[in-house]
Design a protein around this motif. Structure first.
Motif, short mmCIF file in Angstrom:
data_model
loop_
_atom_site.label_atom_id
_atom_site.label_comp_id
_atom_site.label_asym_id
_atom_site.label_seq_id
_atom_site.Cartn_x
_atom_site.Cartn_y
_atom_site.Cartn_z
N ALA A 25 58.11 22.08 97.66
CA ALA A 25 59.26 21.33 96.69
C ALA A 25 60.83 20.86 97.65
N ALA A 29 64.19 17.96 97.90
CA ALA A 29 65.25 17.92 98.27
C ALA A 29 66.68 16.85 99.08
N PHE A 36 62.35 25.79 95.68
CA PHE A 36 62.15 27.32 94.81
C PHE A 36 62.99 28.07 95.16
N ALA A 53 59.53 33.40 87.49
CA ALA A 53 58.65 32.04 87.10
C ALA A 53 57.65 33.07 87.02
N TYR A 69 64.29 26.50 83.04
CA TYR A 69 63.79 25.28 83.30
C TYR A 69 64.39 24.14 82.74
N GLN A 103 52.71 20.49 95.16
CA GLN A 103 53.15 22.01 93.91
C GLN A 103 54.30 21.75 92.65
N GLU A 177 48.96 34.14 87.23
CA GLU A 177 48.75 32.74 86.46
C GLU A 177 47.71 32.71 86.60
N LEU A 179 45.22 29.28 88.10
CA LEU A 179 46.59 27.44 89.06
C LEU A 179 44.84 26.89 87.46
N THR A 202 57.11 22.34 102.85
CA THR A 202 56.56 22.88 101.76
C THR A 202 56.44 24.44 103.07
N VAL A 205 53.23 28.64 101.81
CA VAL A 205 52.94 30.65 101.79
C VAL A 205 52.65 30.95 100.07
N VAL A 206 53.05 29.78 99.56
CA VAL A 206 52.37 30.40 97.64
C VAL A 206 50.49 30.17 97.13
N TYR A 207 49.69 31.49 97.28
CA TYR A 207 48.74 31.54 97.16
C TYR A 207 47.98 30.82 95.43
N PRO A 208 46.66 30.02 95.96
CA PRO A 208 45.91 29.59 96.79
C PRO A 208 46.53 28.53 97.10
N PRO A 244 63.87 16.01 108.16
CA PRO A 244 63.82 15.89 106.47
C PRO A 244 62.91 14.67 105.99
C1 BV8 Z 1 47.66 33.39 91.41
C2 BV8 Z 1 55.34 26.60 89.19
C3 BV8 Z 1 45.79 34.44 89.93
C4 BV8 Z 1 56.55 27.83 88.79
C5 BV8 Z 1 54.96 28.10 91.25
C6 BV8 Z 1 46.43 35.12 97.51
C7 BV8 Z 1 45.78 34.14 96.65
C8 BV8 Z 1 45.85 33.88 95.65
C9 BV8 Z 1 47.01 34.22 95.76
C10 BV8 Z 1 47.85 34.95 96.07
C11 BV8 Z 1 47.52 35.52 97.32
N1 BV8 Z 1 48.26 36.65 97.81
C12 BV8 Z 1 49.57 36.18 96.74
C13 BV8 Z 1 48.92 35.93 95.40
C14 BV8 Z 1 49.99 35.86 94.77
C15 BV8 Z 1 50.81 34.58 94.37
C16 BV8 Z 1 51.35 34.45 95.88
O1 BV8 Z 1 50.58 33.02 96.74
N2 BV8 Z 1 52.70 34.66 95.88
C17 BV8 Z 1 53.01 34.52 97.17
C18 BV8 Z 1 55.05 34.62 96.80
C19 BV8 Z 1 53.01 35.79 98.41
N3 BV8 Z 1 50.34 33.36 93.76
C20 BV8 Z 1 49.71 33.35 92.41
O2 BV8 Z 1 50.52 34.14 91.32
C21 BV8 Z 1 49.64 31.79 91.57
N4 BV8 Z 1 48.61 32.65 91.29
O3 BV8 Z 1 46.77 33.78 92.53
O4 BV8 Z 1 46.74 33.45 89.77
C22 BV8 Z 1 44.65 34.69 89.02
C23 BV8 Z 1 43.13 34.02 89.33
C24 BV8 Z 1 42.61 34.10 88.32
C25 BV8 Z 1 43.15 35.07 86.97
C26 BV8 Z 1 44.16 35.05 87.02
C27 BV8 Z 1 44.92 34.76 87.44
C28 BV8 Z 1 50.21 31.21 91.36
C29 BV8 Z 1 51.19 31.05 91.83
C30 BV8 Z 1 51.99 29.99 91.55
C31 BV8 Z 1 53.39 30.12 91.19
N5 BV8 Z 1 53.88 28.88 90.53
N6 BV8 Z 1 55.46 27.00 90.86
C32 BV8 Z 1 58.16 26.82 89.01
O5 BV8 Z 1 57.95 25.58 89.20
O6 BV8 Z 1 58.81 27.44 88.31
S1 BV8 Z 1 55.26 28.27 92.66
C33 BV8 Z 1 56.19 27.59 93.59
O7 BV8 Z 1 57.03 28.12 94.48
C34 BV8 Z 1 56.50 26.08 93.98
O8 BV8 Z 1 55.21 25.54 93.04
C35 BV8 Z 1 55.73 26.09 95.65
O9 BV8 Z 1 54.42 25.96 95.33
C36 BV8 Z 1 55.57 27.64 95.86
C37 BV8 Z 1 57.31 28.03 97.03
O10 BV8 Z 1 58.29 27.26 96.65
P1 BV8 Z 1 59.30 26.93 97.85
O11 BV8 Z 1 59.32 27.55 98.73
O12 BV8 Z 1 61.23 26.40 97.61
O13 BV8 Z 1 59.32 24.93 98.28
P2 BV8 Z 1 58.40 25.37 99.07
O14 BV8 Z 1 57.37 26.40 99.63
O15 BV8 Z 1 57.65 24.12 99.34
O16 BV8 Z 1 59.91 25.28 100.89
C38 BV8 Z 1 60.74 24.51 100.66
C39 BV8 Z 1 60.32 24.20 101.98
O17 BV8 Z 1 60.59 22.24 101.88
C40 BV8 Z 1 60.54 24.66 103.40
O18 BV8 Z 1 60.07 25.11 103.99
C41 BV8 Z 1 61.79 23.92 103.89
O19 BV8 Z 1 62.07 23.77 104.98
C42 BV8 Z 1 61.41 22.56 103.23
N7 BV8 Z 1 62.65 21.67 103.03
C43 BV8 Z 1 63.77 21.61 103.10
N8 BV8 Z 1 64.40 20.59 102.88
C44 BV8 Z 1 63.15 19.81 103.12
C45 BV8 Z 1 62.44 20.27 103.76
N9 BV8 Z 1 61.44 19.72 104.02
C46 BV8 Z 1 61.24 18.12 103.98
N10 BV8 Z 1 62.37 17.81 104.23
C47 BV8 Z 1 63.64 18.20 103.64
N11 BV8 Z 1 64.62 16.97 103.39
#
Ligand code: BV8
Length: 254
Positions: A25, A29, A36, A53, A69, A103, A177, A179, A202, A205-208, A244
């Protein structure tokens, strides 16, 4: 951004055979699209974006989730790609074997000229119906004016599927859900074959999806990270560019 690191990063990109760019995300920005977590959750004092979500949230309160959304879609429609997106399109133009993996659910990479970004978490622009068949649906015209955020009462009833009459849902991957298999397979294969992976905006921290930079590092690729903040990906990054994306990335392709 001064110093030896940007030069080292630019050299790694120039010498690379197979580049992968992996974005979160943060790349959007500076286009005014909230990330997110850090912005949305702030803007959403009463709602945890991660709880919204989910299929459960949509099942419980479809108007609230569809409204969220639609609010995000109108923000993206009014946004422009920033110079970070454009720099990534330049990297691709110079090295056509580059793979862009995102992502993000916005279309700013495509609008910046990236040909075929792999969207691991779907898109705001590909709604489908909730039936198992997932009939593709067309998006209604975006609401006029500002879509109120849910805590301002911005509930919008989702449309109904023209084929089966069930509710239309956003075409994104919700927490809990799987991927899209083809997208995840293509991303894993590209990361494993890369010799440089550029990860931008990014928290990793969001897997996989968060496995992608780690797969590249384990396969011997040099990981370059662009993020103003430290993240768990610091540990696997050969070069950490603290800044940035819209400022740092153009310097890498200058
Ligand atoms: C699943 C779409 C199983 C929706 C999103 C281990 C393995 C597998 C799964 C898991 C696991 N451990 C935990 C899980 C479950 C979960 C998970 O990962 N939870 C986390 C919180 C621990 N994962 C899931 O549920 C996934 N599914 O595992 O299903 C399964 C398998 C088979 C059958 C059935 C089920 C699905 C995960 C997808 C969720 N959907 N997005 C929507 O957008 O509404 S995730 C969403 O959050 C984003 O897409 C992104 O990937 C994620 C993080 O969002 P943000 O934090 O905002 O963004 P980001 O991380 O990118 O952070 C912003 C960064 O930008 C920061 O670091 C900041 O410093 C930086 N920044 C800010 N400004 C700037 C900048 N950088 C550069 N320039 C700038 N100017």
């Amino acid at each position: 951004m001064e110093g030896v690191l940007p030069h080292r990063a630019a050299q790694l990109l120039r010498d690379a055979r197979r580049v992968v760019v992996f974005t979160g995300a943060g790349i959007s920005a500076e286009s005014g699209v909230p990330t997110f977590r850090d912005d949305l959750s702030g803007l959403w004092a009463r709602f945890d974006a991660q709880r919204l979500a989910t299929a459960e949230a949509f099942h419980t309160d479809p108007d609230l989730v569809w409204g969220w959304y639609e609010w995000r879609r109108t923000r993206v429609l009014r946004a422009e790609p920033n110079s970070g997106h454009l720099a990534i399109a330049t990297i691709e133009a110079r090295a056509p074997s580059t793979t862009v993996i995102t992502q993000n659910v916005d279309d700013l990479h495509e609008r910046a000229g990236t040909r075929a970004a792999i969207h691991l978490h779907g898109s705001l622009f590909t709604p489908r119906c909730v039936a198992a068949a997932g009939h593709p649906a067309t998006l209604p015209d975006p609401p006029d004016g500002d879509v109120a955020r849910p805590h301002e009462g911005g509930r919008i009833p989702p449309p109904r599927c023209a084929s089966c009459g069930l509710l239309v849902r956003p075409g994104v991957v919700w927490f809990g859900e799987a991927l899209p298999e083809a997208a995840l397979t293509a991303a894993v294969e590209a990361a494993a074959a890369s010799d440089v992976l550029l990860t931008v905006g990014t928290s990793g921290v969001v897997y996989p999806a968060a496995e992608i930079p780690r797969i590249a590092a384990r396969s011997g690729a040099a990981v370059i990270q662009v993020n103003p903040e430290p993240t768990p990906l610091d540990r696997v990054s050969a070069v950490n560019l603290r800044g940035p994306a819209a400022q740092v990335l153009p310097a890498l392709v200058a």
